[in-house]
Write an enzyme that holds these catalytic residues in place. Structure first.
Site, short mmCIF file in Angstrom:
data_model
loop_
_atom_site.label_atom_id
_atom_site.label_comp_id
_atom_site.label_asym_id
_atom_site.label_seq_id
_atom_site.Cartn_x
_atom_site.Cartn_y
_atom_site.Cartn_z
N LYS A 111 -30.95 37.50 -10.27
CA LYS A 111 -29.64 38.15 -10.46
C LYS A 111 -29.01 37.70 -11.76
O LYS A 111 -28.43 38.51 -12.48
CB LYS A 111 -28.71 37.86 -9.29
CG LYS A 111 -29.12 38.60 -8.05
CD LYS A 111 -27.97 38.95 -7.16
CE LYS A 111 -28.46 40.01 -6.18
NZ LYS A 111 -27.93 40.02 -4.89
N LYS A 193 -40.05 44.77 -4.07
CA LYS A 193 -39.97 44.62 -2.61
C LYS A 193 -39.16 45.77 -2.01
O LYS A 193 -38.18 46.20 -2.62
CB LYS A 193 -39.27 43.29 -2.33
CG LYS A 193 -39.29 42.83 -0.92
CD LYS A 193 -38.42 41.59 -0.74
CE LYS A 193 -36.95 41.91 -0.86
NZ LYS A 193 -36.02 40.90 -0.38
N LYS A 196 -32.97 46.76 1.14
CA LYS A 196 -31.82 47.60 1.48
C LYS A 196 -30.88 47.78 0.30
O LYS A 196 -30.06 48.67 0.28
CB LYS A 196 -31.07 47.05 2.70
CG LYS A 196 -30.88 45.57 2.69
CD LYS A 196 -30.68 45.01 4.10
CE LYS A 196 -30.84 43.51 4.09
NZ LYS A 196 -31.24 42.90 5.32
#
Ligand code: TYM
Length: 330
Positions: A111, A193, A196
């Site tokens: 991040k 990956k 969500k």
């Protein structure tokens, strides 16, 4: 009976990745282990969540735990914030974690490298809270997908450090990572990956997806132009991922699936995987609807929280004693 603990952070709807990499394994293990499974709601708020949406996702996650086969009579199911010891031990663990260790955590590193602005302190210290989640329960094993392995390894280091400083206190847990399905990839970009938080929904199947939409996502999954059905993860990652999903859901080996579809087009194989996914989702969704209607969620959670608190509060008391945080009145 050995104890197992795991959790899911429902920042959105639960995904097929969560199911294959984690949830269905909890169900498999619940007969042979003392299983403790929680909803990691504190972990959700390291980034802003719309409160209404968060509440809905938390409720859905509990209903899905049960719909996927977790039995509240066997497994202890609870909401993290219902057991206050998590936050308290989380802080204590943060005081026993070095900045260097947190800087090395891949999730945080990714991040910050992407240049995300306004990252919170909660995101940074998240692994300390996760360590507390595990250590409070003397868990022997932590069944997780591959992406969580690093966090469990840090937990082991923190447990050992604490034990060395203050004397034997924590059980040092082991990550338990399944052979098949520990890292399900995005259907639209198999180098990432399945997650969500994906920007487009095309690569991610949600457990509550409409079946037609789920089938469409599988049928339009990115593959390659090689055109041969075989197991070549490096050059055909999309195809490999589909075969892995098919294998995880049907219990057949990946080699066996390749044998059946060898020499045929990708469409046939995709159809097989789509059938496996839709059969599984249909079963889960039917039970999910019954659970939502039966209104048993509150009872499951209050029962789970009572059972979990009894264990967690005792550990926390012991930790506080060891550190010297308590004053004994005669
Ligand atoms: P979370 O919510 O990201 O994921 C929950 C579980 O699902 C697995 N998983 C996957 N497995 C295979 N393929 C995928 N694409 C995939 N995506 C997710 C994850 O590995 C995980 O096992 N930090 C945790 C939640 C947590 C926790 C804990 C877990 C908090 N405290 C204590 C275990 C023990 C998380 O964010 O998982």
């Amino acid at each position: 009976m050995k104890r197992m603990l795991s959790g899911i952070k429902p920042t959105g709807q639960l995904t097929l990745g969560n199911y294959i990499g984690a949830l269905r394994n909890f169900v498999k293990y619940q007969d042979d282990y003392e299983m403790i499974v929680f909803i990691a709601n504190l972990h959700c708020i390291t980034e802003y969540q719309d409160p209404e949406e968060l509440r809905r996702n938390l409720t859905d996650a509990v209903a899905l735990y049960i719909a996927c086969g977790l039995d509240p009579k066997k497994a202890t199911i609870f909401l993290q914030t219902d057991v206050h010891a998590h936050a308290e031990l989380g802080y204590i663990m943060a005081c026993n974690t070095y900045l260097g260790e947190l800087n090395r955590m891949t999730q945080f590193k990714d991040k910050s490298q992407k240049g995300e602005k306004n990252m919170t302190a909660g995101l940074y210290t998240y692994p300390c809270l996760m360590a507390a989640d595990i250590l409070l329960y003397d868990a022997n094993y932590v069944p997780v997908g591959e992406d969580q392995k690093q966090h469990v390894e840090l937990t082991r280091d923190l447990a050992q450090r604490f034990n060395n400083k203050y004397g034997d206190t924590f059980v040092v847990p082991e990550p338990l990572i399944a052979q098949v399905g520990a890292r399900i990839m995005s259907l639209s970009d198999p180098s990432k990956k399945m997650s969500k938080s994906e920007e487009s929904n095309k690569g991610c199947i949600y457990l509550l997806d409409d079946l037609k939409a789920a089938r469409k996502k599988i049928m339009s999954a990115v593959t390659d132009s090689i055109g041969i059905i075989q197991l070549d993860k490096e050059n055909q990652p999309g195809l490999y991922n589909l075969i892995e999903i098919g294998s995880a859901l049907t219990g057949r080996s990946m080699e066996d699936i390749v044998k059946e579809f060898e020499g045929q087009g990708y469409g046939k194989l995709k159809g097989f995987v789509a059938d496996a996914v839709c059969d599984e989702l249909a079963m889960i969704q039917e039970r999910y609807n019954q659970i939502i209607e039966s209104r048993q969620i509150e009872e499951v959670l209050s029962d789970g929280a009572a059972r979990a608190s009894a264990i967690a509060d005792k550990t926390l008391e012991n930790v506080k004693k060891k550190i010297g945080l308590e004053i004994k009145y005669q």
